[in-house]
Design a protein around this motif. Structure first.
Motif, short mmCIF file in Angstrom:
data_model
loop_
_atom_site.label_atom_id
_atom_site.label_comp_id
_atom_site.label_asym_id
_atom_site.label_seq_id
_atom_site.Cartn_x
_atom_site.Cartn_y
_atom_site.Cartn_z
N ASN A 73 14.08 66.26 -12.77
CA ASN A 73 14.10 64.96 -13.44
C ASN A 73 12.90 64.75 -14.36
O ASN A 73 12.94 63.93 -15.27
N ARG A 81 20.62 52.80 -8.57
CA ARG A 81 20.27 54.04 -9.27
C ARG A 81 20.57 53.92 -10.76
O ARG A 81 19.83 54.46 -11.60
N THR A 140 14.41 58.29 -14.44
CA THR A 140 15.69 58.69 -13.86
C THR A 140 15.81 58.08 -12.46
O THR A 140 14.90 57.43 -11.97
N ASP A 141 16.95 58.33 -11.82
CA ASP A 141 17.08 57.98 -10.41
C ASP A 141 16.57 59.15 -9.58
O ASP A 141 15.95 60.08 -10.11
N SER A 149 13.70 63.31 -18.04
CA SER A 149 13.13 62.03 -18.46
C SER A 149 12.22 62.20 -19.67
O SER A 149 12.22 61.37 -20.59
N GLU A 181 11.88 60.38 -11.31
CA GLU A 181 12.35 59.32 -10.40
C GLU A 181 11.21 58.51 -9.78
O GLU A 181 11.43 57.69 -8.89
N ARG A 215 17.87 54.46 -14.04
CA ARG A 215 18.08 55.42 -15.13
C ARG A 215 17.94 54.67 -16.46
O ARG A 215 18.89 54.03 -16.92
N GLU A 218 20.34 53.80 -19.45
CA GLU A 218 20.68 55.18 -19.80
C GLU A 218 22.00 55.26 -20.56
O GLU A 218 22.13 56.00 -21.55
#
Length: 250
Positions: free
Chosen positions: A172, A218, A159-160, A176, A205, A222, A120
């Motif tokens: 998310n 995490r 994502t986390d 994402s 996630e 990401r 990310e």
């Protein structure tokens, strides 16, 4: 006299052809082995014809065994995978190494194809889906990779598990997906790559690589994955051709 009769009766029960059962079992096992070998591999059709002829002769009424001239197993040209795709993996690694991007782009191979994994922080600021200005070098290299293949490309945002709730992104899922779309738009709008080659997915996630139980983990989750899709259609066409050749042999 009684003893002699018993011995004669015992001798009469011996079947001189009993060895044929063992012989037949051995040939059946050999046939099963080669059928299994063929079912999991791509076999050169000419060598397969030789092998089939050999087995047919072995099962002939004369009982004579003729073995095709196959010096070793490599003569069957068993190919444990798609050679063209293995070459693609090597090509991708070379481009990444030549551009000194081994610390930025990670490669992993899946059944679906080859994945270029981008962290990310390389592409986006936290909670944002707008590409950073300094991502050009990385995306230029990936553009070279994409243009060097005819494969379809799937861009996947991840994502986390930290909840996302902003005015722009309600979850998310949205974040994402928006990130994946930003990457696709770069390739299509800035680099004029054929848009028909792309697809986009936002997993939020729900597709973590590791457990979301530490800040380091995490950060790994990401990411944006760029999947160079294995061309199943071409592979299936090749398999169909080989099946057709096998039927013709029969």
């Amino acid at each position: 006299m009684q003893s002699r009769r018993k011995k004669k009766s015992f001798d009469d029960d011996i079947n001189p052809d009993s060895w044929l059962a063992t012989y037949a079992d051995t040939i059946t096992l050999l046939l099963t082995f080669f059928i299994l070998l063929y079912s999991i591999s791509s076999v050169d059709s000419e060598k397969l014809k030789q092998l089939t002829k050999s087995l047919q002769n072995s099962l002939s009424p004369t009982g004579s065994v003729e073995v095709a001239e196959i010096e070793n197993i490599t003569d069957l040209k068993v190919q444990g995978g798609n050679t063209e795709y293995e070459n693609l993996s090597e090509k991708l690694n070379k481009i990444i190494n030549d551009n000194a991007l081994t610390d930025v782009i990670k490669i992993r191979e899946e059944d679906r194809g080859i994945v270029l994994q981008l962290d990310e922080t390389i592409l986006f600021d936290p909670g944002k889906a707008k590409l950073k200005e300094d991502t050009q070098g990385v995306l230029e290299a990936i553009t070279t990779i994409i243009n060097g293949t005819e494969n379809d490309v799937l861009i996947e945002g991840n994502t986390d598990n930290v909840p996302m709730k902003t005015a722009q992104y309600g979850s998310n899922w949205e974040l994402s997906t928006a990130r994946a779309v930003s990457v696709v738009r770069y390739f299509v709008e800035s680099k004029s790559v054929d848009p028909r080659r792309f697809a986009v997915k936002g997993y939020g996630e729900y597709k973590p690589l590791v457990a979301n139980d530490t800040p380091e983990n995490r950060a790994i989750n990401r990411r944006v994955d760029i999947l160079i899709v294995e061309q199943k259609v071409k592979k299936d066409t090749k398999d169909a051709k080989e099946i057709k050749e096998t039927k013709e042999i029969k």
